[in-house]
Design a protein around this motif. Structure first.
Motif, mmCIF file in Angstrom:
data_model
loop_
_atom_site.group_PDB
_atom_site.id
_atom_site.type_symbol
_atom_site.label_atom_id
_atom_site.label_comp_id
_atom_site.label_asym_id
_atom_site.label_seq_id
_atom_site.Cartn_x
_atom_site.Cartn_y
_atom_site.Cartn_z
ATOM 1 N N LYS A 88 74.919 70.741 32.110
ATOM 2 C CA LYS A 88 75.385 70.654 33.490
ATOM 3 C C LYS A 88 74.543 71.555 34.383
ATOM 4 O O LYS A 88 74.442 72.760 34.129
ATOM 5 C CB LYS A 88 76.857 71.047 33.579
ATOM 6 N N VAL A 89 73.976 70.977 35.427
ATOM 7 C CA VAL A 89 73.057 71.688 36.313
ATOM 8 C C VAL A 89 73.645 71.761 37.719
ATOM 9 O O VAL A 89 74.059 70.734 38.280
ATOM 10 C CB VAL A 89 71.679 70.994 36.361
ATOM 11 N N LEU A 90 73.698 72.959 38.273
ATOM 12 C CA LEU A 90 74.163 73.174 39.643
ATOM 13 C C LEU A 90 72.963 73.558 40.495
ATOM 14 O O LEU A 90 72.288 74.553 40.213
ATOM 15 C CB LEU A 90 75.202 74.296 39.685
ATOM 16 N N VAL A 91 72.680 72.778 41.537
ATOM 17 C CA VAL A 91 71.572 73.064 42.437
ATOM 18 C C VAL A 91 72.130 73.535 43.775
ATOM 19 O O VAL A 91 73.024 72.899 44.342
ATOM 20 C CB VAL A 91 70.683 71.828 42.655
ATOM 21 N N ALA A 105 65.906 67.775 39.228
ATOM 22 C CA ALA A 105 67.002 67.799 38.253
ATOM 23 C C ALA A 105 67.411 66.384 37.861
ATOM 24 O O ALA A 105 67.653 66.091 36.678
ATOM 25 C CB ALA A 105 68.185 68.572 38.817
ATOM 26 N N HIS A 106 67.478 65.491 38.844
ATOM 27 C CA HIS A 106 67.808 64.093 38.541
ATOM 28 C C HIS A 106 66.702 63.450 37.710
ATOM 29 O O HIS A 106 66.982 62.641 36.803
ATOM 30 C CB HIS A 106 68.026 63.318 39.832
ATOM 31 N N SER A 116 73.140 66.337 31.567
ATOM 32 C CA SER A 116 74.290 65.426 31.579
ATOM 33 C C SER A 116 74.884 65.252 32.970
ATOM 34 O O SER A 116 75.491 64.217 33.262
ATOM 35 C CB SER A 116 75.375 65.931 30.623
ATOM 36 N N LEU A 117 74.740 66.271 33.836
ATOM 37 C CA LEU A 117 75.358 66.213 35.158
ATOM 38 C C LEU A 117 74.567 67.078 36.128
ATOM 39 O O LEU A 117 74.166 68.196 35.786
ATOM 40 C CB LEU A 117 76.800 66.718 35.093
ATOM 41 N N VAL A 118 74.352 66.556 37.338
ATOM 42 C CA VAL A 118 73.723 67.326 38.409
ATOM 43 C C VAL A 118 74.712 67.438 39.556
ATOM 44 O O VAL A 118 75.175 66.427 40.099
ATOM 45 C CB VAL A 118 72.419 66.665 38.908
ATOM 46 N N THR A 119 75.062 68.666 39.918
ATOM 47 C CA THR A 119 75.985 68.935 41.012
ATOM 48 C C THR A 119 75.252 69.720 42.081
ATOM 49 O O THR A 119 74.469 70.628 41.773
ATOM 50 C CB THR A 119 77.202 69.748 40.517
ATOM 51 N N VAL A 120 75.501 69.381 43.353
ATOM 52 C CA VAL A 120 74.842 70.056 44.473
ATOM 53 C C VAL A 120 75.885 70.827 45.272
ATOM 54 O O VAL A 120 76.960 70.295 45.580
ATOM 55 C CB VAL A 120 74.120 69.042 45.385
ATOM 56 N N CYS A 121 75.557 72.087 45.607
ATOM 57 C CA CYS A 121 76.459 72.937 46.377
ATOM 58 C C CYS A 121 75.707 73.535 47.553
ATOM 59 O O CYS A 121 74.605 74.060 47.385
ATOM 60 C CB CYS A 121 77.016 74.053 45.485
ATOM 61 N N VAL A 136 71.887 77.140 36.849
ATOM 62 C CA VAL A 136 71.921 77.195 38.311
ATOM 63 C C VAL A 136 70.475 77.176 38.778
ATOM 64 O O VAL A 136 69.638 77.952 38.281
ATOM 65 C CB VAL A 136 72.638 78.459 38.825
ATOM 66 N N VAL A 137 70.170 76.308 39.731
ATOM 67 C CA VAL A 137 68.807 76.140 40.231
ATOM 68 C C VAL A 137 68.825 76.366 41.741
ATOM 69 O O VAL A 137 69.678 75.812 42.442
ATOM 70 C CB VAL A 137 68.265 74.729 39.919
#
Length: 329
Positions: A88-91, A105-106, A116-121, A136-137
């Protein structure tokens, strides 16, 4: 053409063009003095040059390992994303360059198959992040918005969600502190390192856990020097890095002068101000034909001024080039 010294050539070139852009910096004597014939195998002179440069860069950022390659920081970030990211990657979205990290990341999710998952914050919502992530990126200095994300906050976020931290350090390297807090960083030879363009670097604490099915995009290919390297860009850094502490003073001086110049305009609070550049809530123009202004990708309002244009003056800089700028609210 009459003969002239390297120094005279550098002075003349810097007089005919004044940069307010994000890098490379103004031309240095050292950029040219470092150049030499080079080859990656059997050239003991070049091996000494590369070893010295890579050792200095690792010492600067506190990382145990470093890979060098020909190309831009964008390529280094793409390679880092493919080789290191998994789970799981949080950008953290701070602007144009952070959004490019989302695309990397995608891409890693599609091509390497480890994500498995890319989340953007949004960068202003860090305290609201919940759950577990593996990475975390983020972009340490976002030039498209003249914004610095405090690295201690990013490290604290990564620790809170159980993640490793990967940074785009392109605009922070050589200027900002504590890069060692990131597990992986990627950057180029220009901007705050003051080298010539053409080299990119991936520095890291621990090797990646998976291998990428590609010759060029596999990090080990570059670690093992499987192709022509950025010989001349690294050679340009050989003379620069021993003088880096003095050269970077020019950027700090210009930054301080710029903050005084725009005191009447709204801008980021000090804790979000990067050394490299300044966001101005006004239109920045210049009547000087030699001035090259910065037009950030994706910027919606105001202007960004970068502070590398007097790097050749080092600690003797006074920020006089800022007098060439005009502000229009």
């Amino acid at each position: 053409m009459p003969e002239r010294s390297i120094h005279a050539h550098v002075v003349a070139q810097n007089q005919r063009k004044v940069l307010f852009t994000a890098g490379p910096a103004s031309l240095l004597d050292e950029n040219l003095l470092g150049l030499r014939p080079c080859f990656g195998r059997g050239d003991t002179d070049y091996q000494q040059v590369e070893t010295a440069v890579l050792s200095a860069l690792k010492a600067m950022t506190g990382h145990a390992h470093i890979a060098r390659l020909q190309g831009s920081a964008s390529l280094a970030l793409e390679i880092a994303s493919l080789n290191f990211l998994y789970g799981k990657v949080l950008v953290i979205d701070s602007g144009y360059y952070a959004q490019r990290l989302v695309s990397f990341a995608h891409m890693a999710q599609r091509n390497a198959g480890e994500v498995s998952l890319v989340t953007v914050c949004d960068w202003q919502q860090l305290t609201k992040v919940e759950g577990h992530f593996d990475w975390v990126v983020a972009c340490y200095t976002e030039t498209s918005a003249g914004l610095l994300l405090p690295i201690a906050d990013l490290r604290a976020l990564a620790d809170r969600v159980g993640a490793q931290l990967m940074l785009d350090a392109t605009a922070s390297i050589g200027l900002e502190a504590d890069h060692h807090l990131a597990d992986v960083i990627a950057y180029s030879s220009c901007k705050g390192l003051f080298g010539l363009t053409g080299a990119a670097f991936v520095a890291f604490h621990q090797p990646p856990k998976h291998a990428v099915d590609s010759f060029y995009l596999n990090l080990n290919t570059h670690l093992e020097r499987g192709m022509t390297g950025p010989y001349h860009a690294i050679a340009s850094l050989y003379e620069v890095l021993p003088k880096h502490d003095d050269l970077r003073e020019a950027v700090f001086i210009n930054k301080a002068q710029m903050l005084k110049k725009i005191a009447g305009y709204a801008t980021h609070p000090l804790q979000y101000q990067p050394v490299l550049c300044t966001w101005v809530d006004a239109k920045v123009t210049s009547q000087a034909t030699q001035a090259v202004l910065y037009a950030p990708r994706g910027m919606q309002r105001g202007s960004v001024v970068c502070h590398l244009g007097e790097a050749h003056l080092g600690s003797q800089a006074q920020g006089e080039i800022l007098d060439l700028l005009e502000l229009q609210p």
